[in-house]
Design a protein around this motif. Structure first.
Motif, PDB file in Angstrom:
ATOM      1  N   MET A 143       4.403  -0.680   9.763  1.00  0.00           N
ATOM      2  CA  MET A 143       3.497  -0.140   8.292  1.00  0.00           C
ATOM      3  C   MET A 143       2.840   1.286   8.976  1.00  0.00           C
ATOM      4  O   MET A 143       3.196   1.825   7.856  1.00  0.00           O
ATOM      5  CB  MET A 143       2.401  -0.977   8.262  1.00  0.00           C
ATOM      6  N   LEU A 144       2.990   1.901  10.178  1.00  0.00           N
ATOM      7  CA  LEU A 144       2.271   3.307  10.807  1.00  0.00           C
ATOM      8  C   LEU A 144       3.984   3.738   9.782  1.00  0.00           C
ATOM      9  O   LEU A 144       3.556   4.769   9.463  1.00  0.00           O
ATOM     10  CB  LEU A 144       2.970   3.277  11.588  1.00  0.00           C
ATOM     11  N   MET A 145       5.268   3.603  10.328  1.00  0.00           N
ATOM     12  CA  MET A 145       6.376   4.325   9.403  1.00  0.00           C
ATOM     13  C   MET A 145       6.255   4.033   8.377  1.00  0.00           C
ATOM     14  O   MET A 145       6.289   5.652   7.163  1.00  0.00           O
ATOM     15  CB  MET A 145       7.219   3.784  10.344  1.00  0.00           C
ATOM     16  N   THR A 146       5.740   2.933   7.283  1.00  0.00           N
ATOM     17  CA  THR A 146       5.392   2.870   6.654  1.00  0.00           C
ATOM     18  C   THR A 146       4.554   4.234   5.721  1.00  0.00           C
ATOM     19  O   THR A 146       4.165   4.937   4.540  1.00  0.00           O
ATOM     20  CB  THR A 146       5.454   1.698   5.612  1.00  0.00           C
TER      21      THR A 146
ATOM     22  N   HIS B 240      -1.853   8.598  15.801  1.00  0.00           N
ATOM     23  CA  HIS B 240      -0.827   8.102  15.275  1.00  0.00           C
ATOM     24  C   HIS B 240      -0.052   8.424  14.846  1.00  0.00           C
ATOM     25  O   HIS B 240       1.787   8.276  14.554  1.00  0.00           O
ATOM     26  CB  HIS B 240      -1.318   6.270  14.440  1.00  0.00           C
ATOM     27  N   MET B 241      -0.555   9.373  13.358  1.00  0.00           N
ATOM     28  CA  MET B 241       0.703  10.158  12.802  1.00  0.00           C
ATOM     29  C   MET B 241       1.293  11.431  13.615  1.00  0.00           C
ATOM     30  O   MET B 241       2.557  11.457  13.034  1.00  0.00           O
ATOM     31  CB  MET B 241      -0.302  10.677  11.658  1.00  0.00           C
ATOM     32  N   ASN B 242       0.464  12.046  14.500  1.00  0.00           N
ATOM     33  CA  ASN B 242       0.551  13.071  15.291  1.00  0.00           C
ATOM     34  C   ASN B 242       2.425  11.804  16.139  1.00  0.00           C
ATOM     35  O   ASN B 242       3.420  12.856  16.066  1.00  0.00           O
ATOM     36  CB  ASN B 242       0.002  13.287  16.463  1.00  0.00           C
ATOM     37  N   LEU B 243       2.495  10.780  16.416  1.00  0.00           N
ATOM     38  CA  LEU B 243       3.039  10.636  17.153  1.00  0.00           C
ATOM     39  C   LEU B 243       4.167  10.237  15.989  1.00  0.00           C
ATOM     40  O   LEU B 243       5.515  10.299  16.043  1.00  0.00           O
ATOM     41  CB  LEU B 243       3.074   9.134  17.528  1.00  0.00           C
TER      42      LEU B 243
ATOM     43  N   VAL C 293      -9.946   7.013  13.600  1.00  0.00           N
ATOM     44  CA  VAL C 293      -9.387   7.252  12.671  1.00  0.00           C
ATOM     45  C   VAL C 293      -7.633   7.232  12.689  1.00  0.00           C
ATOM     46  O   VAL C 293      -7.260   7.066  13.653  1.00  0.00           O
ATOM     47  CB  VAL C 293      -9.103   8.976  12.018  1.00  0.00           C
ATOM     48  N   SER C 294      -7.120   6.055  12.254  1.00  0.00           N
ATOM     49  CA  SER C 294      -5.973   5.180  12.354  1.00  0.00           C
ATOM     50  C   SER C 294      -5.594   4.727  11.445  1.00  0.00           C
ATOM     51  O   SER C 294      -5.183   3.433  11.511  1.00  0.00           O
ATOM     52  CB  SER C 294      -5.915   4.119  14.006  1.00  0.00           C
ATOM     53  N   PRO C 295      -4.696   5.780  10.104  1.00  0.00           N
ATOM     54  CA  PRO C 295      -4.101   5.099   8.873  1.00  0.00           C
ATOM     55  C   PRO C 295      -2.783   4.319   9.882  1.00  0.00           C
ATOM     56  O   PRO C 295      -2.204   4.909  10.873  1.00  0.00           O
ATOM     57  CB  PRO C 295      -3.764   6.174   8.248  1.00  0.00           C
ATOM     58  N   PRO C 296      -2.213   3.093   9.146  1.00  0.00           N
ATOM     59  CA  PRO C 296      -3.108   2.951   7.876  1.00  0.00           C
ATOM     60  C   PRO C 296      -3.915   1.905   7.705  1.00  0.00           C
ATOM     61  O   PRO C 296      -4.897   1.009   7.094  1.00  0.00           O
ATOM     62  CB  PRO C 296      -1.953   2.209   6.971  1.00  0.00           C
TER      63      PRO C 296
ATOM     64  N   PHE D 281      -8.237  -7.509  -0.584  1.00  0.00           N
ATOM     65  CA  PHE D 281      -7.693  -7.165   0.977  1.00  0.00           C
ATOM     66  C   PHE D 281      -6.805  -7.885   1.012  1.00  0.00           C
ATOM     67  O   PHE D 281      -5.162  -7.660   1.864  1.00  0.00           O
ATOM     68  CB  PHE D 281      -8.738  -8.656   1.811  1.00  0.00           C
ATOM     69  N   ARG D 282      -5.951  -8.873   0.402  1.00  0.00           N
ATOM     70  CA  ARG D 282      -4.788  -9.640   0.226  1.00  0.00           C
ATOM     71  C   ARG D 282      -3.413  -8.178  -0.551  1.00  0.00           C
ATOM     72  O   ARG D 282      -2.742  -8.400   0.246  1.00  0.00           O
ATOM     73  CB  ARG D 282      -4.574 -10.887  -0.662  1.00  0.00           C
ATOM     74  N   GLN D 283      -4.503  -7.602  -1.519  1.00  0.00           N
ATOM     75  CA  GLN D 283      -3.567  -6.746  -2.036  1.00  0.00           C
ATOM     76  C   GLN D 283      -3.437  -5.410  -0.773  1.00  0.00           C
ATOM     77  O   GLN D 283      -2.906  -5.002  -0.827  1.00  0.00           O
ATOM     78  CB  GLN D 283      -3.704  -5.947  -3.052  1.00  0.00           C
ATOM     79  N   SER D 284      -4.269  -5.154  -0.343  1.00  0.00           N
ATOM     80  CA  SER D 284      -4.223  -4.210   0.513  1.00  0.00           C
ATOM     81  C   SER D 284      -3.530  -4.874   1.528  1.00  0.00           C
ATOM     82  O   SER D 284      -2.469  -3.787   2.437  1.00  0.00           O
ATOM     83  CB  SER D 284      -5.527  -3.971   1.350  1.00  0.00           C
ATOM     84  N   LEU D 285      -3.676  -5.843   2.264  1.00  0.00           N
ATOM     85  CA  LEU D 285      -2.513  -6.277   3.627  1.00  0.00           C
ATOM     86  C   LEU D 285      -0.759  -5.808   2.837  1.00  0.00           C
ATOM     87  O   LEU D 285      -0.008  -6.171   3.372  1.00  0.00           O
ATOM     88  CB  LEU D 285      -2.714  -7.556   3.612  1.00  0.00           C
ATOM     89  N   ASP D 286      -0.968  -6.978   1.518  1.00  0.00           N
ATOM     90  CA  ASP D 286       0.813  -6.400   1.035  1.00  0.00           C
ATOM     91  C   ASP D 286       1.470  -5.126   1.185  1.00  0.00           C
ATOM     92  O   ASP D 286       2.541  -4.457   1.238  1.00  0.00           O
ATOM     93  CB  ASP D 286       0.283  -7.197  -0.464  1.00  0.00           C
ATOM     94  N   LEU D 287      -0.227  -4.284   0.115  1.00  0.00           N
ATOM     95  CA  LEU D 287       0.545  -2.703   0.257  1.00  0.00           C
ATOM     96  C   LEU D 287       1.124  -1.919   1.371  1.00  0.00           C
ATOM     97  O   LEU D 287       1.704  -1.670   2.013  1.00  0.00           O
ATOM     98  CB  LEU D 287      -1.115  -2.064   0.141  1.00  0.00           C
ATOM     99  N   TRP D 288       0.488  -1.971   2.866  1.00  0.00           N
ATOM    100  CA  TRP D 288       0.626  -1.702   4.143  1.00  0.00           C
ATOM    101  C   TRP D 288       1.489  -2.627   4.692  1.00  0.00           C
ATOM    102  O   TRP D 288       2.250  -2.749   5.735  1.00  0.00           O
ATOM    103  CB  TRP D 288      -0.599  -1.506   4.386  1.00  0.00           C
TER     104      TRP D 288
END
Length: 286
Positions: free
Chosen positions: A201-204, A181-184, A35-38, A265-272
């Protein structure tokens, strides 16, 4: 009677554990998912839309003849099992890192832009005034500002700075548990710590999913770092360094070009990572 029932229950549990272990032995690829978004997202609006989730899905599509399974485990548990040569692969690791030297890696799957400092808007002004822009992380790490990182998180070429100046100090803290990660991010936004170090991307993700009208939260800012401003970080699949892992990696490398060029996969990379993410040419050494 109770003793007999307890023994019977224990026998059944051991039998089940053995069965699961044997089942794992016959899977061609076993994915360790945490569990570590994104990277991986387990709930909410973006459920299963993490780019590492998409990477695993892409390998499953490109290798349909292989038996593949997923095990949801904490990242610390995943790396521990891999170091013990249990059959397991972690879909998103930094390739070439000293911390990950015990594992066997696929060819590169993607690249990350460099880590930066994540802090509040008010702290960002102070940091830039004191430590420059791009920011000197070495100077910041020697200051009295409070730093925290998720347990087991490592930062490539910046890790020695953390180990030299932050870990020995009273200004260092580790955050553990599911959702670390999100708790941080929330701790930084609420001013409980002053800054952390990570991908933008974590801030995003935090800004897209958290209630930004929360009166306890200040707006977060990402500040580039002088020490790694021209670096890119190579992402790859890591597996246990044994015969099983070598076989799994060999199969992945057969379809690595199709995975890299997969539109989902490319779209997911672009998203994050952002549409302006680095896109260097890969070769067989990557």
């Amino acid at each position: 009677m109770i003793g007999t029932m307890l023994k019977a229950s224990l026998f059944i549990l051991l039998l089940c554990a053995s069965t699961w272990a044997i089942a794992d032995q016959h899977d061609d690829i076993i994915w360790g998912i945490n569990v570590s978004p994104p990277f991986h997202i387990w709930q909410g609006e973006y459920e299963k839309a993490g780019f590492c989730d998409t990477l695993v899905d892409t390998f499953e599509r490109e290798l349909p003849a292989l038996s593949q399974s997923k095990r949801k485990l904490p990242s610390r548990r995943i790396t521990m099992l891999m170091r013990k040569n249990q059959h397991l692969c972690f879909p998103c690791l930094i390739k070439g890192s000293d911390y990950n030297k015990d594992f066997i890696f696929s060819d590169a799957t993607h690249v990350y832009p460099p880590h930066g400092v994540i802090t509040t808007a008010s702290n960002a002004q102070r940091f830039i005034k004191a430590f420059g822009e791009p920011l000197s992380f070495t100077a910041l790490a020697q200051s009295d500002y409070r730093f925290a990182q998720p347990i087991e998180r490592r930062y490539g070429e910046l890790q020695p700075i953390i180990e030299d100046y932050l870990i020995p100090s009273e200004h260092f803290q580790e955050v553990s548990g599911e959702g670390a990660h999100m708790n941080l991010m929330a701790m930084v936004a609420a001013g409980r710590i002053d800054y952390t170090l990570d991908y933008k991307m974590l801030m995003t993700y935090f800004q897209r999913t958290e209630d930004q009208t929360n009166p306890d939260f200040e707006r977060l800012v990402f500040i580039p770092i002088k020490e790694n401003r021209d670096a890119v970080i190579i992402g790859a699949v890591g597996c246990s360094n044994n015969q099983w892992g070598q076989h799994a990696i060999s199969n992945m490398n057969r379809v690595i070009e199709q995975v890299r060029s997969d539109s989902d996969f490319r779209q997911s990379l672009d998203l994050w990572l952002g549409a302006d993410r680095p896109r260097p040419e890969f070769n067989n050494r990557n």
